[in-house]
Design a protein around this motif. Structure first.
Motif, PDB file in Angstrom:
ATOM      1  N   ILE A 656       7.673  13.505  -9.742  1.00 16.98           N
ATOM      2  CA  ILE A 656       8.062  12.549  -8.702  1.00 16.98           C
ATOM      3  C   ILE A 656       6.880  12.305  -7.775  1.00 16.98           C
ATOM      4  CG2 ILE A 656       9.582  12.116  -6.736  1.00 16.98           C
ATOM      5  CD1 ILE A 656      11.732  13.712  -8.147  1.00 16.98           C
ATOM      6  N   TYR A 657       6.533  11.034  -7.594  1.00 18.02           N
ATOM      7  CA  TYR A 657       5.454  10.618  -6.698  1.00 18.02           C
ATOM      8  C   TYR A 657       6.082  10.261  -5.350  1.00 18.02           C
ATOM      9  CZ  TYR A 657       1.603   7.692  -4.920  1.00 18.02           C
ATOM     10  OH  TYR A 657       0.597   7.128  -4.171  1.00 18.02           O
ATOM     11  N   SER A 658       5.716  11.012  -4.304  1.00 22.03           N
ATOM     12  CA  SER A 658       6.323  10.823  -2.984  1.00 22.03           C
ATOM     13  C   SER A 658       5.321  10.220  -2.015  1.00 22.03           C
ATOM     14  CB  SER A 658       6.821  12.162  -2.433  1.00 22.03           C
ATOM     15  OG  SER A 658       7.821  12.711  -3.260  1.00 22.03           O
ATOM     16  N   ILE A 659       5.802   9.259  -1.225  1.00 20.94           N
ATOM     17  CA  ILE A 659       5.024   8.634  -0.164  1.00 20.94           C
ATOM     18  C   ILE A 659       5.674   9.046   1.152  1.00 20.94           C
ATOM     19  CG2 ILE A 659       4.191   6.461   0.797  1.00 20.94           C
ATOM     20  CD1 ILE A 659       4.575   5.225  -1.986  1.00 20.94           C
ATOM     21  N   VAL A 660       4.936   9.795   1.975  1.00 20.57           N
ATOM     22  CA  VAL A 660       5.511  10.436   3.153  1.00 20.57           C
ATOM     23  C   VAL A 660       4.840   9.901   4.417  1.00 20.57           C
ATOM     24  CG1 VAL A 660       6.023  12.641   4.252  1.00 20.57           C
ATOM     25  CG2 VAL A 660       5.900  12.500   1.758  1.00 20.57           C
ATOM     26  N   ALA A 661       5.643   9.450   5.382  1.00 21.17           N
ATOM     27  CA  ALA A 661       5.101   8.943   6.641  1.00 21.17           C
ATOM     28  C   ALA A 661       4.472  10.076   7.448  1.00 21.17           C
ATOM     29  CB  ALA A 661       6.204   8.268   7.444  1.00 21.17           C
ATOM     30  N   THR A 662       3.361   9.770   8.120  1.00 24.94           N
ATOM     31  CA  THR A 662       2.692  10.728   9.009  1.00 24.94           C
ATOM     32  C   THR A 662       2.447  10.045  10.355  1.00 24.94           C
ATOM     33  OG1 THR A 662       0.373  10.138   8.556  1.00 24.94           O
ATOM     34  CG2 THR A 662       1.482  11.586   6.959  1.00 24.94           C
ATOM     35  N   PRO A 663       2.104  10.803  11.401  1.00 24.12           N
ATOM     36  CA  PRO A 663       1.805  10.178  12.702  1.00 24.12           C
ATOM     37  C   PRO A 663       0.384   9.618  12.773  1.00 24.12           C
ATOM     38  CG  PRO A 663       1.700  12.568  12.889  1.00 24.12           C
ATOM     39  CD  PRO A 663       2.187  12.281  11.500  1.00 24.12           C
ATOM     40  N   GLN A 664      -0.407   9.779  11.719  1.00 19.03           N
ATOM     41  CA  GLN A 664      -1.799   9.349  11.740  1.00 19.03           C
ATOM     42  C   GLN A 664      -1.919   7.831  11.633  1.00 19.03           C
ATOM     43  OE1 GLN A 664      -4.063  11.719  12.290  1.00 19.03           O
ATOM     44  NE2 GLN A 664      -2.426  13.267  12.193  1.00 19.03           N
ATOM     45  N   LYS A 665      -2.976   7.292  12.268  1.00 19.50           N
ATOM     46  CA  LYS A 665      -3.260   5.865  12.208  1.00 19.50           C
ATOM     47  C   LYS A 665      -4.764   5.646  12.009  1.00 19.50           C
ATOM     48  CE  LYS A 665       0.600   4.389  15.141  1.00 19.50           C
ATOM     49  NZ  LYS A 665       1.003   3.619  16.342  1.00 19.50           N
ATOM     50  N   ALA A 666      -5.104   4.464  11.485  1.00 18.31           N
ATOM     51  CA  ALA A 666      -6.518   4.157  11.231  1.00 18.31           C
ATOM     52  C   ALA A 666      -6.704   2.646  11.237  1.00 18.31           C
ATOM     53  CB  ALA A 666      -6.957   4.749   9.893  1.00 18.31           C
ATOM     54  N   ASN A 667      -7.972   2.243  11.185  1.00 22.57           N
ATOM     55  CA  ASN A 667      -8.321   0.820  11.124  1.00 22.57           C
ATOM     56  C   ASN A 667      -8.902   0.501   9.751  1.00 22.57           C
ATOM     57  OD1 ASN A 667      -7.579   0.637  13.821  1.00 22.57           O
ATOM     58  ND2 ASN A 667      -9.673   0.914  14.560  1.00 22.57           N
ATOM     59  N   ASN A 668      -8.446  -0.606   9.161  1.00 16.12           N
ATOM     60  CA  ASN A 668      -8.946  -1.072   7.876  1.00 16.12           C
ATOM     61  C   ASN A 668      -9.602  -2.431   8.052  1.00 16.12           C
ATOM     62  OD1 ASN A 668      -7.717   1.200   6.829  1.00 16.12           O
ATOM     63  ND2 ASN A 668      -5.932   0.091   6.054  1.00 16.12           N
ATOM     64  N   ARG A 669     -10.405  -2.798   7.067  1.00 13.09           N
ATOM     65  CA  ARG A 669     -11.001  -4.134   7.111  1.00 13.09           C
ATOM     66  C   ARG A 669     -11.170  -4.666   5.697  1.00 13.09           C
ATOM     67  NH1 ARG A 669     -17.472  -3.466   8.561  1.00 13.09           N
ATOM     68  NH2 ARG A 669     -17.992  -2.109   6.793  1.00 13.09           N
ATOM     69  N   GLN A 670     -11.233  -5.986   5.617  1.00 13.79           N
ATOM     70  CA  GLN A 670     -11.381  -6.646   4.325  1.00 13.79           C
ATOM     71  C   GLN A 670     -12.303  -7.846   4.467  1.00 13.79           C
ATOM     72  OE1 GLN A 670      -8.047  -7.161   1.312  1.00 13.79           O
ATOM     73  NE2 GLN A 670      -8.193  -9.225   2.082  1.00 13.79           N
ATOM     74  N   VAL A 671     -13.227  -7.985   3.524  1.00 14.37           N
ATOM     75  CA  VAL A 671     -14.172  -9.099   3.505  1.00 14.37           C
ATOM     76  C   VAL A 671     -14.010  -9.846   2.192  1.00 14.37           C
ATOM     77  CG1 VAL A 671     -16.586  -9.791   3.631  1.00 14.37           C
ATOM     78  CG2 VAL A 671     -15.793  -7.818   4.951  1.00 14.37           C
ATOM     79  N   LEU A 672     -13.875 -11.155   2.284  1.00 12.68           N
ATOM     80  CA  LEU A 672     -13.712 -12.004   1.103  1.00 12.68           C
ATOM     81  C   LEU A 672     -14.738 -13.131   1.136  1.00 12.68           C
ATOM     82  CD1 LEU A 672      -9.815 -12.466   1.107  1.00 12.68           C
ATOM     83  CD2 LEU A 672     -11.117 -11.054  -0.468  1.00 12.68           C
ATOM     84  N   ALA A 673     -15.247 -13.494  -0.038  1.00 11.20           N
ATOM     85  CA  ALA A 673     -16.140 -14.642  -0.163  1.00 11.20           C
ATOM     86  C   ALA A 673     -15.927 -15.259  -1.532  1.00 11.20           C
ATOM     87  CB  ALA A 673     -17.593 -14.230   0.020  1.00 11.20           C
ATOM     88  N   SER A 674     -15.939 -16.584  -1.593  1.00 17.90           N
ATOM     89  CA  SER A 674     -15.760 -17.269  -2.871  1.00 17.90           C
ATOM     90  C   SER A 674     -16.487 -18.602  -2.836  1.00 17.90           C
ATOM     91  CB  SER A 674     -14.278 -17.493  -3.183  1.00 17.90           C
ATOM     92  OG  SER A 674     -13.701 -18.389  -2.250  1.00 17.90           O
ATOM     93  N   ALA A 675     -16.827 -19.102  -4.017  1.00 19.50           N
ATOM     94  CA  ALA A 675     -17.473 -20.405  -4.148  1.00 19.50           C
ATOM     95  C   ALA A 675     -17.113 -20.985  -5.506  1.00 19.50           C
ATOM     96  CB  ALA A 675     -18.986 -20.288  -4.003  1.00 19.50           C
ATOM     97  N   GLU A 676     -17.012 -22.308  -5.548  1.00 22.80           N
ATOM     98  CA  GLU A 676     -16.682 -22.978  -6.813  1.00 22.80           C
ATOM     99  C   GLU A 676     -17.371 -24.328  -6.848  1.00 22.80           C
ATOM    100  OE1 GLU A 676     -12.617 -22.944  -8.904  1.00 22.80           O
ATOM    101  OE2 GLU A 676     -12.696 -24.941  -7.976  1.00 22.80           O
TER     102      GLU A 676
END
Length: 849
Positions: A656-676
């Protein structure tokens, strides 16, 4: 600080400057009646368009002369009338321009059609100029038009962005489900494809509220109007060797279409058990409604999908779809539209997955071999009433949907026989109402109201229980808003007020009950203006929200500024820049004070605490469209910072794969670029497209009781070509490349090596007389030597005589049996093996009206 002040000063000056306004009317020279929707184009001395508009119901127009340009004349055109040019030196504001009816016989005129033309903000593609002999539906032709693309699921994009409307002769018969027409309407019935760039579908908001999306309008041949069109098709075949799926193959289609001036209809029934994906033809393809609902459900279905390969190669299906669409125009020029669709699908198949969890330090592995039966029974009905006038817009959409979906499988999980059973069902009712009233003094008032009820009864057989888990979710949402808009100093200023209520009631196994509620008040001042090619939109929504989860209360107050700045550098080049800041409640499904299963081996354990995340997004776009030389280019980029993202712990125990909530927090970021870049050449109807995409996702994960830094990098590229070097031969080819890599900076042992995959498709068509011989090749390979290459070869012979067509097909001639692939995700690396459809033969006969 001085530079910032100068920038704001420059922006204020650009807004405040009042350029010359040209106003007038266009009327019939004989009857003096106003001409509605006549095209009025402001041209420079070189004959290039500067700006344009279509006249209103009273024949009136108002154009602004772009500052710094050499405006020379007004060009006025209207179908059935002789075009007229008026030099600005001879034009006075308020003047009426009279057009003379054109009574020239077509026999006296030699018509020379260009493949691609530009009429102000509208692009006109000649279907004959891009159609190849092998093209059957209009979607086949659109896919070859530069700047346009059609995905495998039927979504049409212009310059990389999905269209927002699909019209047939200016009427919106199909709403969001336009694939029913694009993939079934014969290309021979369509004369032109028009692309309305920056299309605002609501007439009362033109020039006030801007759109960055395009719309498509199909202009039909004369013999396709006001007459019954349709097609009947039947195909029969068999597979060898016999194995998964049905031994007797079939493909049937019957369609009736009528496109009149005041009424349109399209009714069809299709069935297929030869792997063809016909389900997407009755799916929503454009953006969703203003009132969002979680229609994905809370229980995951059994999955048989394969990465990066066409569904028809591994889909052992038995699919039936039925649809009817009716649209009528009333005497008040309102539209009444009815749409109903039904789907039945039974899919069976085999899939093997070996999943390595890269978010758990000891890299546990889960092996699954699944033999599944998936059943889908779904019905949707939609009724719409719409008035769309220059001064009044009224729209009401009532929609209901219901399904009876269920799936079963026998699975070997890590060597243990396991049974899966899922019932992810849905009942849905939604009504949306909008009215916009525009007054003569540049003032307008909007009122919008929405109601949404969603019931998701789900049952799931899990590893830990012999009795299925029951999770029932009732969702109720309502929204009401109003807006007042007026014009000051050439700018439109508006003030919005909105109230929204949302409630979810969860019931787990008939005894654990939890509710989530959200009440929200939003006040939004807005500003929009358009001057000298500059488009500016700003808003500053202020939210006051109250949240309640399982009795615990939370109050939030925040602002979400939004700025959109676009500039039309010329008739060919445009720039767009957007910035937005948003704050919202993180997914409730992971916060509930419940422990429930999403799938038979995936468990969610929430802590009952609400989490709020904020987004800062900056994106930009450059578009170049030059129909004179058939060249289209677009480049996009975006940066997104996500703050206060809750972290979850992960464990794998007893399969069984369990996903458990924690009190921890963090910042994420994402960068995208495309051309056609896409280009149409004059010789051989040659079109070529080349494009590339880059994405980097930096995020943090909670691993071994500490925060771990990681990122996923994805790179992709494509090349596409269509060419007719001689009247007897044509070819179509497409190659794609994809690379993915996961890097864990904290735990290096969890990182992966780069995985590169390639997909190549080449179809060669030989076209002697009434015959068409098509030979298709598909090759899948990668840098991963642990998996094998996969190759397909298909042959098709077609004979066409007037309205009849006979085809013989042989698919997967060399009998490829399995498809292997390794795929990198943010938390797993997954090795998949899918069984493929065997060698198949089919004979089809079709007749068109």
């Amino acid at each position: 600080m001085k530079k910032i002040s100068a920038l704001f000063l420059l922006l204020f000056v650009m807004i405040a400057v009042q350029a010359q306004e040209l106003t007038g009317f266009v009327k019939d020279s004989m009857t003096h009646k106003p001409l509605d929707c006549a095209s009025v184009v402001l041209m420079d001395r070189s004959g290039n368009p500067l700006t344009f508009m279509n006249t209103k119901e009273n024949g009136g127009f108002s154009l602004t002369t772009p500052k710094g340009t050499n405006a020379a004349k007004l060009q006025v055109t209207y179908l059935g009338y002789t075009p007229k040019s008026v030099h600005l030196g001879l034009f006075k504001n308020g003047e009426t321009i009279y057009l003379t009816p054109n009574a020239i016989s077509l026999r006296e005129v030699e018509i020379k059609s260009k493949r691609l033309q530009q009429k102000s903000d509208t692009l006109v593609y000649s279907v004959a100029g891009f159609r190849h002999k092998q093209d059957r539906s209009i979607a086949d032709v659109i896919a070859k038009m530069p700047g346009l693309a059609v995905s495998e699921k039927g979504t049409i994009t212009y310059q990389g962005k999905p269209i927002n409307n699909f019209y047939i002769e200016g009427m919106d018969l199909l709403g969001k489900k336009y694939s029913m027409a694009s993939e079934n309407l014969s290309a021979k019935k369509v004369k032109k494809v028009e692309v309305f760039r920056n299309h605002q579908s609501i007439k009362a908001l033109k020039g006030i509220q801007f759109s960055n999306q395009a719309a498509i309008n199909l202009v039909l041949e004369d013999d396709a109007k006001e007459v019954l069109n349709g097609m009947a098709e039947i195909g029969m075949g068999a597979s060898t060797p016999k194995g998964i799926g049905e031994d007797f193959l079939r493909n049937t289609r019957i369609i009736a279409m009528l496109f009149g001036h005041n009424h349109q209809s399209l009714t069809m029934h299709k069935s297929n058990n030869a792997g063809k994906d016909i389900q997407h033809e009755i799916r929503d393809l454009t953006s969703s409604s203003q009132l969002e609902s979680d229609n994905k459900g809370w229980v995951d279905n059994i999955g048989l999908s394969a990465p990066n390969i066409g569904l028809g190669r591994y889909n052992f299906n038995n699919t039936h779809i039925a649809a009817t669409n009716w649209l009528f125009k009333t005497k008040r020029k309102a539209e009444l539209r009815l749409q109903g669709t039904y789907l039945f699908d039974k899919t069976i198949g085999y899939k093997k997955d070996i999943t390595t969890f890269t978010n758990i330090n000891n890299l546990p592995i889960m092996t699954e071999e699944t033999h599944a039966n998936l059943y889908r029974r779904e019905m949707d009905v939609e009724l719409q009433y719409k008035e769309n006038k220059d001064s009044l817009y009224v729209n009401n959409v009532l929609k209901t949907s219901i399904n009876w979906n269920e799936s079963f499988s026998n699975t070997i999980l890590n060597g243990t026989n396991t049974r899966q059973a899922v019932e992810p069902r849905k009942r849905h009712l939604r009504d949306e109402f909008s009215v916009i009233k525009k007054f003569r003094n540049n003032k307008s008032v909007d009122v919008n109201a929405s109601f949404d009820y969603l019931y998701l009864p789900g049952k799931l057989l899990t590893l830990s229980d012999s009795v299925p888990q029951s999770l029932n979710v009732n969702t109720l949402s309502s929204l009401i808003s109003t807006r007042f808009r007026h014009r000051v100093w050439g700018m439109y200023i508006s003030y919005d007020a909105q109230m929204k209520y949302h409630r979810d009631d969860f019931e787990l196994n008939d005894h654990d009950k939890v509710s989530y509620q959200q009440a929200e008040l939003k006040l939004t001042p807005r500003m929009s203006m358009e001057k000298n090619g500059l488009r500016l939109s700003c808003s500053l929504p202020v939210y006051v929200s109250s949240y309640r989860l399982a009795g615990a209360k939370e109050h939030q107050a925040f602002v979400s500024p939004y700025v959109s700045l676009g500039y039309q550098c010329s008739g060919y080049l445009s720039l767009l820049f957007n910035y937005s800041h948003q704050k919202s409640c993180y997914g409730v499904g992971n916060c509930l004070p419940l422990a429930y299963y999403r799938s038979y081996a995936t468990r969610i354990e929430g802590n009952g605490k609400l989490c709020f995340i904020s987004y800062d997004n900056v994106d930009g776009k450059l578009e170049y469209s030059n129909p004179n030389i058939g060249l289209f280019f677009n480049a996009r980029g975006s940066y997104t910072l996500i703050n206060d993202v809750p972290l979850f712990g992960y464990r794998y125990d007893n399969n069984i794969y369990s996903i458990v909530a924690t009190p921890q927090k963090a910042n994420n970021r994402q960068v995208l670029a495309s051309a056609e870049l896409s280009k149409a050449f004059g010789y051989g109807k040659l079109t070529m497209t080349i494009g590339a995409d880059v994405m980097r996702h930096d995020y943090k994960a909670w691993i071994s009781e500490q925060v771990a830094d990681g990122h996923v990098d994805n790179y992709s590229a494509k090349f596409q070509v269509a060419f007719i070097p001689t009247p007897l031969f044509s070819l179509e080819g497409k190659s794609t490349f994809h690379e993915s890599k996961y890097t864990n900076k904290t735990f290096r042992s969890l990182s992966s090596s780069p995985l590169r995959s390639f997909k190549h498709n080449l179809t060669m068509n030989f076209m002697p007389g009434n015959f068409l011989f098509a030979w298709t090749h598909e090759l899948y390979h990668s840098n991963d030597h642990s998996v094998s290459h996969t190759y397909f070869s298909d042959l098709k012979c077609t004979y066409t005589h007037k309205r009849y067509e006979i085809s013989f097909m042989a698919n997967n001639i060399f009998g490829s049996k399995k498809y292997e692939r390794n795929v990198v995700y943010s938390s797993t690396i997954q090795y998949t093996v899918n069984s493929l459809r065997p060698r198949e033969f089919m004979l089809e006969v079709s007749f068109s009206l």
